[in-house]
Write an enzyme that holds these catalytic residues in place. Structure first.
Site, mmCIF file in Angstrom:
data_model
loop_
_atom_site.group_PDB
_atom_site.id
_atom_site.type_symbol
_atom_site.label_atom_id
_atom_site.label_comp_id
_atom_site.label_asym_id
_atom_site.label_seq_id
_atom_site.Cartn_x
_atom_site.Cartn_y
_atom_site.Cartn_z
ATOM 1 N N PHE A 253 0.818 -1.226 0.000
ATOM 2 C CA PHE A 253 0.000 0.000 0.000
ATOM 3 C C PHE A 253 0.847 1.269 0.000
ATOM 4 O O PHE A 253 0.470 2.279 0.566
ATOM 5 C CB PHE A 253 -1.038 -0.026 1.142
ATOM 6 C CG PHE A 253 -2.181 -0.942 0.785
ATOM 7 C CD1 PHE A 253 -2.013 -2.310 0.795
ATOM 8 C CD2 PHE A 253 -3.399 -0.435 0.381
ATOM 9 C CE1 PHE A 253 -3.019 -3.169 0.399
ATOM 10 C CE2 PHE A 253 -4.419 -1.285 -0.014
ATOM 11 C CZ PHE A 253 -4.235 -2.663 -0.013
ATOM 12 N N GLY A 261 -9.775 4.101 -4.711
ATOM 13 C CA GLY A 261 -11.196 4.073 -5.066
ATOM 14 C C GLY A 261 -11.823 2.808 -4.531
ATOM 15 O O GLY A 261 -11.323 2.213 -3.577
ATOM 16 N N CYS A 264 -15.008 0.343 -0.767
ATOM 17 C CA CYS A 264 -14.717 0.313 0.675
ATOM 18 C C CYS A 264 -13.960 1.525 1.190
ATOM 19 O O CYS A 264 -14.486 2.287 1.999
ATOM 20 C CB CYS A 264 -13.928 -0.949 1.015
ATOM 21 S SG CYS A 264 -14.879 -2.437 0.753
HETATM 22 C C1 UDX Z 1 -10.143 -3.040 0.519
HETATM 23 C C2 UDX Z 1 -9.326 -3.719 1.620
HETATM 24 O O1 UDX Z 1 -8.033 -4.047 1.117
HETATM 25 C C3 UDX Z 1 -10.057 -4.940 2.136
HETATM 26 O O2 UDX Z 1 -9.325 -5.539 3.200
HETATM 27 C C4 UDX Z 1 -11.405 -4.441 2.654
HETATM 28 O O3 UDX Z 1 -12.121 -5.328 3.381
HETATM 29 C C5 UDX Z 1 -12.184 -3.869 1.497
HETATM 30 O O4 UDX Z 1 -11.450 -2.752 0.996
HETATM 31 P P1 UDX Z 1 -10.524 -3.356 -2.085
HETATM 32 O O5 UDX Z 1 -11.368 -2.136 -1.993
HETATM 33 O O6 UDX Z 1 -11.029 -4.517 -2.842
HETATM 34 O O7 UDX Z 1 -10.185 -3.888 -0.610
HETATM 35 O O8 UDX Z 1 -9.144 -2.963 -2.776
HETATM 36 P P2 UDX Z 1 -7.643 -2.633 -2.373
HETATM 37 O O9 UDX Z 1 -6.752 -3.585 -3.037
HETATM 38 O O10 UDX Z 1 -7.472 -2.463 -0.918
HETATM 39 O O11 UDX Z 1 -7.436 -1.213 -3.097
HETATM 40 C C6 UDX Z 1 -8.237 -0.083 -2.791
HETATM 41 C C7 UDX Z 1 -7.825 1.094 -3.631
HETATM 42 O O12 UDX Z 1 -6.541 1.572 -3.266
HETATM 43 C C8 UDX Z 1 -7.735 0.824 -5.129
HETATM 44 O O13 UDX Z 1 -8.276 1.912 -5.840
HETATM 45 C C9 UDX Z 1 -6.245 0.697 -5.407
HETATM 46 O O14 UDX Z 1 -5.881 1.033 -6.715
HETATM 47 C C10 UDX Z 1 -5.708 1.709 -4.413
HETATM 48 N N1 UDX Z 1 -4.309 1.432 -4.018
HETATM 49 C C11 UDX Z 1 -4.002 0.307 -3.300
HETATM 50 C C12 UDX Z 1 -3.292 2.353 -4.339
HETATM 51 O O15 UDX Z 1 -3.553 3.375 -4.976
HETATM 52 N N2 UDX Z 1 -2.030 2.095 -3.908
HETATM 53 C C13 UDX Z 1 -1.698 0.996 -3.195
HETATM 54 O O16 UDX Z 1 -0.526 0.860 -2.825
HETATM 55 C C14 UDX Z 1 -2.708 0.068 -2.881
#
Ligand code: UDX
Length: 434
Positions: A253, A261, A264
């Site tokens: 992350f 986005g 969640c």
């Molecule tokens: C998230 C949580 O990870 C999960 O544990 C929870 O229960 C639901 O919400 P999700 O929304 O499916 O899951 O996606 P995730 O992989 O966490 O990414 C969320 C957003 O962050 C995405 O838009 C992704 O592109 C963005 N992101 C993620 C980044 O911009 N940089 C990163 O390093 C990681």
């Protein structure tokens, strides 16, 4: 042991099928008959890798998974009932909308006959699980049910793995009876030595929001560091790598991009802060994360507009990826959609492609030009934006892309490509934070 899931949305369907995979008889209840009809034909209402196979297996072969529109009937033999209905953000406020959760609680209250455990798996503000207990207690004596908070941590695109091999399972209970029933249904995970956190209901509720908000904070943090790198000549890729090597920070992350986005993070960050505010506690860090992330895709769109001196009228811009992340067709709070809309409103002609999310995107942005391939998007474009890091966007023939484009300019919002390598092809390259 019979498990009932109320709600066949993302969490309900994934969890229901995974419990069937564990070996439990599982029944998914929903009021939406059209949705049930589709699922009963073996077709999931959304794209999630591996889920269709699991559905067909347990619907037709093991027959451990079934569907119903009748909660009253379904409750008769239920030992555990999960509430997995949606909790969207209210339109004009930052609070989660609990209407669906409360309605299900009332219906459960009217129909409990034998003892069962009512589990809140929907993401609900702190205090909601107790409120649901109150609602059920108005109709049912307290020896007939227990209430549990068991938040989900499923990531779209890897939800089955996340369920089957989670980092942890969080179970918030009020007594040993419900705790041991919950331990029984998660027993297959105990056997693979998953950490199971047994705690109070309130702590379980906070764990969910604190976890998601913390991950969201990491993303916004690195995005702001990326902005700084761009102005002072640093490279966020090196910065994130070195930061992540510190085990206390961790590498995950820390990928700079167009902002977070999905269904969640944006919703949970807002709801966490709204709950705290109600209790006169200010989560100033979380508020800042929300503001920073809301501004982010607009800022990115402005940068792209600036490259064209803010004159986008008639300029053809290609966008690759519309879902909020790869391996899903979900476009909720997708930064790609926000950026596409900003550029479209400024007069650009948008050509776009996504392997799975185009049908959903067409519903919210019908006036874009939806293409069948990356090549079609590139043809005649004056800029190519890589907005979602689908695997198939990671292996471009850059020579071909250059030939197809009118002006070879790439905005790589996910930092997939190497800056210098792309420039060597004679392509103008804009990464994030580089
Ligand atoms: C998230 C949580 O990870 C999960 O544990 C929870 O229960 C639901 O919400 P999700 O929304 O499916 O899951 O996606 P995730 O992989 O966490 O990414 C969320 C957003 O962050 C995405 O838009 C992704 O592109 C963005 N992101 C993620 C980044 O911009 N940089 C990163 O390093 C990681």
């Amino acid at each position: 042991m019979k498990i009932v899931m109320v709600g066949t949305g993302y969490v309900g369907l994934v969890s229901g099928l995974c419990f069937a995979e564990f070996g439990f008889e599982t029944l998914c209840v929903d009021k939406n008959q059209a949705r049930l009809n589709g699922i009963s034909k073996g077709v999931c209402p959304f794209f999630e890798p591996g889920l269709d196979d699991l559905l067909v297996k347990h619907l037709n072969l093991t027959k451990r998974f079934s569907l119903s529109n009748n909660l009253q009937e379904s409750l008769k033999e239920a030992n555990v009932v999960f509430i997995t209905v949606g909790t969207p953000t209210k339109r004009l406020e930052n609070e989660a909308d609990l209407k669906a959760v409360h309605e299900v609680a009332k219906e459960i209250a009217e129909n409990i006959i034998n003892y069962c455990v009512v589990v809140i798996k929907s993401t609900v503000p702190v205090g909601t699980t107790r409120k649901i207990k109150e609602i059920i207690s108005q109709k049912v004596s307290e020896d007939k049910f227990d209430i549990v908070s068991n938040p989900e941590f499923l990531s779209e695109g890897s939800a089955i793995k996340d369920f089957m091999r989670p980092d942890r399972v969080v179970i918030g209970t009020e007594n040993k009876k419900s705790e041991s029933i919950m331990q029984e249904i998660y027993n297959p995970l105990y056997l693979q030595e998953t950490s199971i956190v047994l705690t109070t209901i309130e702590s379980a509720e906070v764990i969910k929001y604190a976890s998601n908000s913390f991950l969201a904070t990491k993303i916004s943090f690195i995005n702001e560091v990326a902005d700084l790198c761009e102005t002072i000549g640093g490279n966020v890729l090196d910065v994130a790598k070195a930061m992540g090597l510190d085990k206390r920070i961790g590498e995950k992350f820390l990928h700079a991009g167009p902002g977070f986005g999905g269904s969640c993070f944006p919703k949970d960050v807002k709801a966490f802060s709204a709950t705290a505010k109600k209790h006169d506690v200010e989560l100033s860090i979380i508020n800042a994360v929300n503001a920073s992330n809301e501004a982010r895709p607009i800022k990115i769109a402005s940068r792209i507009k600036n490259r064209f001196n803010n004159k986008l009228e008639g300029i053809v811009i290609g966008i690759l990826g519309l879902s909020f992340k790869p391996n899903t067709d979900d476009i909720r709070n997708s930064t790609s959609i926000i950026i596409a809309n900003e550029l479209y409103k400024s007069g650009a002609i948008i050509k776009c492609f996504d392997p799975y999310a185009m049908n959903n995107a067409k519903k919210v942005l019908p006036d874009l030009n939806y293409c069948n391939s990356v090549d079609e998007v590139c043809k005649g474009s004056s800029a190519l934006i890589i907005a979602t890091e689908w695997n198939e966007f990671k292996v471009f023939d850059l020579n071909k892309i250059k030939k197809l484009m009118k002006d070879p300019v790439i905005f790589d919002l996910r930092n997939i490509y190497n800056n210098e390598a792309v420039k060597d092809f004679g392509i103008e390259y804009h990464g994030v934070g580089q």
